[in-house]
Enzyme design. Structure first.
Site, PDB file in Angstrom:
ATOM      1  N   HIS A 190     -34.376 -59.711  39.130  1.00 47.94           N
ATOM      2  CA  HIS A 190     -32.927 -59.546  39.661  1.00 47.94           C
ATOM      3  C   HIS A 190     -32.703 -58.320  40.243  1.00 47.94           C
ATOM      4  O   HIS A 190     -31.990 -58.081  41.161  1.00 47.94           O
ATOM      5  CB  HIS A 190     -32.053 -59.504  38.403  1.00 47.94           C
ATOM      6  CG  HIS A 190     -30.695 -59.375  38.792  1.00 47.94           C
ATOM      7  ND1 HIS A 190     -29.900 -58.371  38.339  1.00 47.94           N
ATOM      8  CD2 HIS A 190     -29.934 -60.387  39.103  1.00 47.94           C
ATOM      9  CE1 HIS A 190     -28.654 -58.445  38.570  1.00 47.94           C
ATOM     10  NE2 HIS A 190     -28.495 -59.675  39.102  1.00 47.94           N
ATOM     11  N   GLU A 211     -33.726 -58.706  43.760  1.00 52.53           N
ATOM     12  CA  GLU A 211     -32.809 -59.370  44.376  1.00 52.53           C
ATOM     13  C   GLU A 211     -31.506 -58.610  45.218  1.00 52.53           C
ATOM     14  O   GLU A 211     -31.251 -58.757  46.238  1.00 52.53           O
ATOM     15  CB  GLU A 211     -32.052 -60.461  43.679  1.00 52.53           C
ATOM     16  CG  GLU A 211     -30.834 -61.270  44.248  1.00 52.53           C
ATOM     17  CD  GLU A 211     -29.908 -61.579  43.229  1.00 52.53           C
ATOM     18  OE1 GLU A 211     -28.753 -61.526  43.511  1.00 52.53           O
ATOM     19  OE2 GLU A 211     -30.317 -62.060  42.265  1.00 52.53           O
ATOM     20  N   HIS A 212     -31.230 -57.634  44.353  1.00 56.60           N
ATOM     21  CA  HIS A 212     -30.155 -56.631  45.034  1.00 56.60           C
ATOM     22  C   HIS A 212     -30.821 -55.546  45.954  1.00 56.60           C
ATOM     23  O   HIS A 212     -30.067 -55.566  46.917  1.00 56.60           O
ATOM     24  CB  HIS A 212     -29.569 -55.968  43.760  1.00 56.60           C
ATOM     25  CG  HIS A 212     -28.494 -56.494  42.953  1.00 56.60           C
ATOM     26  ND1 HIS A 212     -27.155 -56.037  42.596  1.00 56.60           N
ATOM     27  CD2 HIS A 212     -28.812 -57.432  42.028  1.00 56.60           C
ATOM     28  CE1 HIS A 212     -26.653 -57.033  41.735  1.00 56.60           C
ATOM     29  NE2 HIS A 212     -27.430 -57.839  41.525  1.00 56.60           N
ATOM     30  N   GLU A 237     -27.860 -48.726  42.861  1.00 61.27           N
ATOM     31  CA  GLU A 237     -27.815 -50.068  42.562  1.00 61.27           C
ATOM     32  C   GLU A 237     -28.113 -50.141  40.996  1.00 61.27           C
ATOM     33  O   GLU A 237     -27.519 -51.053  40.070  1.00 61.27           O
ATOM     34  CB  GLU A 237     -28.799 -50.871  43.277  1.00 61.27           C
ATOM     35  CG  GLU A 237     -28.485 -52.345  43.309  1.00 61.27           C
ATOM     36  CD  GLU A 237     -27.155 -52.588  43.796  1.00 61.27           C
ATOM     37  OE1 GLU A 237     -26.749 -53.570  43.659  1.00 61.27           O
ATOM     38  OE2 GLU A 237     -26.734 -52.004  44.779  1.00 61.27           O
ATOM     39  N   GLU A 288     -22.936 -54.539  35.495  1.00 57.85           N
ATOM     40  CA  GLU A 288     -23.187 -56.199  35.482  1.00 57.85           C
ATOM     41  C   GLU A 288     -23.461 -56.308  34.215  1.00 57.85           C
ATOM     42  O   GLU A 288     -23.038 -57.559  33.653  1.00 57.85           O
ATOM     43  CB  GLU A 288     -23.952 -56.583  36.756  1.00 57.85           C
ATOM     44  CG  GLU A 288     -24.131 -58.174  36.733  1.00 57.85           C
ATOM     45  CD  GLU A 288     -24.936 -58.747  37.990  1.00 57.85           C
ATOM     46  OE1 GLU A 288     -25.229 -59.761  38.050  1.00 57.85           O
ATOM     47  OE2 GLU A 288     -25.516 -57.569  38.717  1.00 57.85           O
TER      48      GLU A 288
END
Length: 176
Positions: free
Chosen positions: A46, A49-50, A119, A126
């Site tokens: 994940h 992905e960012h 990030e 998140e």
């Protein structure tokens, strides 16, 4: 109309289905998700992905996002336990532009350390938002009970400890 399948010399498979619509859709699926992570890598799929949106050898993050938005397109991604998808919807006149952009972020990401550090905070936020939603987190609680000790039972987003440990070197090693 039936979908066409092609396999490139490097093993990449292409599936194409013609449409008469003015809007086209394109995606690249990577056969890697949270099921492929060790405990110390939890959340790295994940995170990657960012990270791929944060810059390439020829584009900064802003240029990646604006490349399709400037012509009415959309670029996005998501990670599951099984795979990671990078996809776009766009006016079909911009097919080459879209393929070039998707290829650039997937194969030429520069993973700028400064952007990776930023990030980490985005992903930790998140995680906190996700945990504050019992209707979302109940599925992870269930899978953790059913698949206890197996990667498929872990949360896709990762945990704060592992997210903070990721850097350019760990990401490159995982991607290799």
């Amino acid at each position: 109309m039936k979908a066409e399948t092609h396999k490139l010399s490097n093993g990449i498979r292409i599936i194409h289905k013609h449409s008469n619509s003015i809007v086209a859709h394109c995606g690249m699926m990577i056969n890697n998700g949270s099921r492929d992570e060790t405990a110390s890598e939890q959340g790295i799929s994940h995170f990657i992905e960012h990270a791929l949106f944060k810059g390439t050898k020829k584009r900064k993050a802003f240029h990646i996002l604006s490349r399709l938005e400037d012509v009415g397109g959309e670029l996005n991604a998501y990670t599951t336990k099984e795979e990671t998808w990078y996809y776009s919807s766009f006016i079909k006149n911009y097919y080459e532009r879209t393929i070039e952009l998707l290829s650039d972020i997937i194969f030429n990401s520069s993973l700028p350390e400064k952007e990776l550090d930023k990030e980490k905070d985005v992903i930790i936020d998140e995680i906190h938002s996700y945990l504050e939603s019992p209707s979302d987190s109940i599925f992870d609680d269930y899978e953790e009970l059913i698949y206890h000790g197996h990667p498929i039972g872990r949360n896709i987003l990762g945990i704060k400890k592992t997210i903070k440990s990721f850097n350019r070197k760990t990401i490159q090693a995982y991607m290799k």
